[in-house]
Design a protein around this motif. Structure first.
Motif, short mmCIF file in Angstrom:
data_model
loop_
_atom_site.label_atom_id
_atom_site.label_comp_id
_atom_site.label_asym_id
_atom_site.label_seq_id
_atom_site.Cartn_x
_atom_site.Cartn_y
_atom_site.Cartn_z
N ALA A 295 34.41 7.67 72.82
CA ALA A 295 33.31 8.20 73.72
C ALA A 295 31.89 8.73 72.86
O ALA A 295 31.08 9.04 73.66
N VAL A 296 31.96 8.58 71.67
CA VAL A 296 30.55 8.79 70.88
C VAL A 296 30.77 8.32 69.56
O VAL A 296 31.72 7.76 68.97
N SER A 297 29.44 7.64 69.05
CA SER A 297 29.33 7.08 67.75
C SER A 297 29.41 8.09 66.71
O SER A 297 29.22 9.33 66.84
N VAL A 298 29.87 7.79 65.40
CA VAL A 298 29.72 8.55 64.28
C VAL A 298 28.59 9.17 64.18
O VAL A 298 28.35 10.37 63.95
N GLU A 299 27.48 8.36 64.14
CA GLU A 299 26.29 8.95 64.05
C GLU A 299 25.77 10.06 64.89
O GLU A 299 25.55 11.20 64.53
N ASN A 300 26.13 9.94 66.32
CA ASN A 300 25.93 11.15 67.14
C ASN A 300 26.76 12.15 66.90
O ASN A 300 26.15 13.18 67.10
N ALA A 301 27.80 11.94 66.64
CA ALA A 301 28.78 13.12 66.20
C ALA A 301 28.36 14.00 64.95
O ALA A 301 28.24 15.22 65.27
N MET A 302 27.91 13.16 64.09
CA MET A 302 27.28 13.98 62.82
C MET A 302 26.26 14.91 63.27
O MET A 302 26.02 15.92 62.74
N GLU A 303 25.46 14.17 64.03
CA GLU A 303 23.87 14.66 64.53
C GLU A 303 24.40 16.02 65.40
O GLU A 303 23.62 17.00 65.16
N HIS A 304 25.21 15.89 66.02
CA HIS A 304 25.67 16.97 66.80
C HIS A 304 26.00 18.16 66.13
O HIS A 304 25.69 19.40 66.42
N LEU A 305 27.10 17.89 65.29
CA LEU A 305 27.62 18.99 64.30
C LEU A 305 26.63 19.66 63.56
O LEU A 305 26.46 20.72 63.35
N ASN A 307 23.39 19.76 63.93
CA ASN A 307 22.42 20.64 64.78
C ASN A 307 22.63 21.68 65.45
O ASN A 307 21.94 22.05 66.42
N ARG A 308 24.05 22.05 65.31
CA ARG A 308 24.55 23.22 66.19
C ARG A 308 23.58 24.49 65.66
O ARG A 308 23.10 24.49 64.69
N PRO A 309 23.59 25.58 66.41
CA PRO A 309 22.58 26.61 66.14
C PRO A 309 23.21 27.44 64.82
O PRO A 309 24.34 27.32 64.58
N LEU A 310 22.32 27.84 64.17
CA LEU A 310 22.46 28.46 62.73
C LEU A 310 23.30 29.67 62.95
O LEU A 310 22.65 30.43 63.80
N LYS A 311 24.23 30.18 62.05
CA LYS A 311 24.91 31.33 62.30
C LYS A 311 25.48 31.86 60.96
O LYS A 311 25.53 31.14 59.99
N GLU A 312 26.00 33.26 61.13
CA GLU A 312 26.71 33.59 59.79
C GLU A 312 28.06 33.04 59.68
O GLU A 312 28.55 32.28 60.78
N GLU A 313 28.61 32.66 58.53
CA GLU A 313 29.76 32.33 58.21
C GLU A 313 30.90 33.56 58.29
O GLU A 313 32.07 33.22 58.74
#
Length: 313
Positions: A295-305, A307-313
């Motif tokens: 349902a999603v390409s590898v490229e789009n999957a990696m881009e999505h992950l 570009n998630r909002p930056l946060k504390e670990e």
């Protein structure tokens, strides 16, 4: 204690080989016409102490039954054969979450066989290593401390070392969820994204594993043990792992044998549904579910992950 292994695939056959060093073992399977050499375990001959049978009632006469069946087939098997299994000690080796009921093997067993004593055998292991007698350490989880200790002694061998736990939920969730992360790790390597990216996926994937497991009642220390972190390390780093190879095929755009059981693919879908019910965010598991279904390409999957909002670990 008499022992039978139900499920004559590679892992079930390997367990039978290992346990036969302690005494007689019965190995049951639907198709056992291969004699003493299981084609799923090439180069390994079953010892004389292993009795191979296609007669389930005969095999189920044993006191302790190891259920070496795929997670998505366990529910149907229990529904068909509960009369032969209830009241026994049933040890599940399945590593997955049932797609229909969104639950692990122990609850499926408890529902079908309420009088059974339930345990889970899980941890970092490949069938070929166990069958060859290579040193392996696993977790044996049982809510009944006395029965757990008896099983630990009965199922341990000089090269198969079992560590006991009473956290059945944590042990089986670790074994199930690590398969999802292994697919992600394989995808990263298959796509040529590098070992640094794999390390990030493993680390953040482990955070997802521990977060969901805690919501479902697991103890944190269980996930840092053999059944969680140990199994995660193994399956994310070896081509012997079917889940890793499946992910690698996705990442590299190559074919994968559709007849090979990949527990993590179905578990990713089950986990995504379960997380939605719990309002728990599991971005890697959700992306693996989509990748496994195309349902999603590898490229789009990696881009999505990435570009998630930056946060504390």
């Amino acid at each position: 204690m008499s022992i039978a292994v139900l499920g004559a695939g590679a892992f079930g056959s390997a367990l039978a080989v290992a346990l036969a060093t302690r005494g007689p073992v019965t190995l049951w399977g639907r198709a056992t016409g291969w004699g003493r050499e299981n084609p799923r375990l090439p180069g390994v001959t079953l010892p004389d102490a292993v009795t191979v049978t296609g007669d389930l009632p005969q095999a189920a006469r044993a006191d302790t039954l190891l259920l070496a069946l795929p997670a998505q087939k366990l529910g149907a098997f229990l529904a068909d054969h509960a009369a032969h299994l209830d009241g026994k000690t049933l040890v599940s080796t399945a590593k997955g979450i049932d797609l229909t009921r969104l639950t692990g093997p122990s609850r499926l067993i408890a529902s079908a066989c309420p009088a059974a004593t339930i345990a889970v055998l899980t941890g970092p292991s490949f069938a070929a290593d166990i069958a060859r007698g290579l040193p392996t350490a696993l977790t044996l989880a049982c809510a009944d401390p006395g029965r757990g200790k008896a099983l630990q002694h009965a199922l341990s061998t000089p090269v198969l070392r079992l560590y006991r736990s009473s956290d059945v939920t944590g042990a089986e969730l670790g074994g199930a969820l690590k398969n999802v992360i292994a697919i992600a790790a394989g995808t990263v390597i298959g796509a040529g994204l590098g070992d640094s990216a794999r390390a990030a996926i493993i680390t953040r994937g482990f955070a997802e594993m521990t977060r969901l497991s805690a919501r479902l009642g697991a103890r944190p220390e269980t996930l840092t043990g053999l059944s969680g972190l140990g199994d995660l390390m193994l399956t994310c780093s070896s081509v012997q792992s079917r889940n890793f190879r499946f992910g690698h095929a996705i990442g590299s755009g190559t074919d994968f044998d559709s007849g090979t059981t990949v527990e993590g693919a179905a578990t990713a879908r089950a986990v995504t549904r379960l997380a939605a019910e719990l309002d728990e965010e599991l971005p890697i598991a959700a992306m693996v579910a989509r990748l496994a279904q195309g349902a999603v390409s590898v490229e789009n999957a990696m881009e999505h992950l990435m570009n998630r909002p930056l946060k504390e670990e």
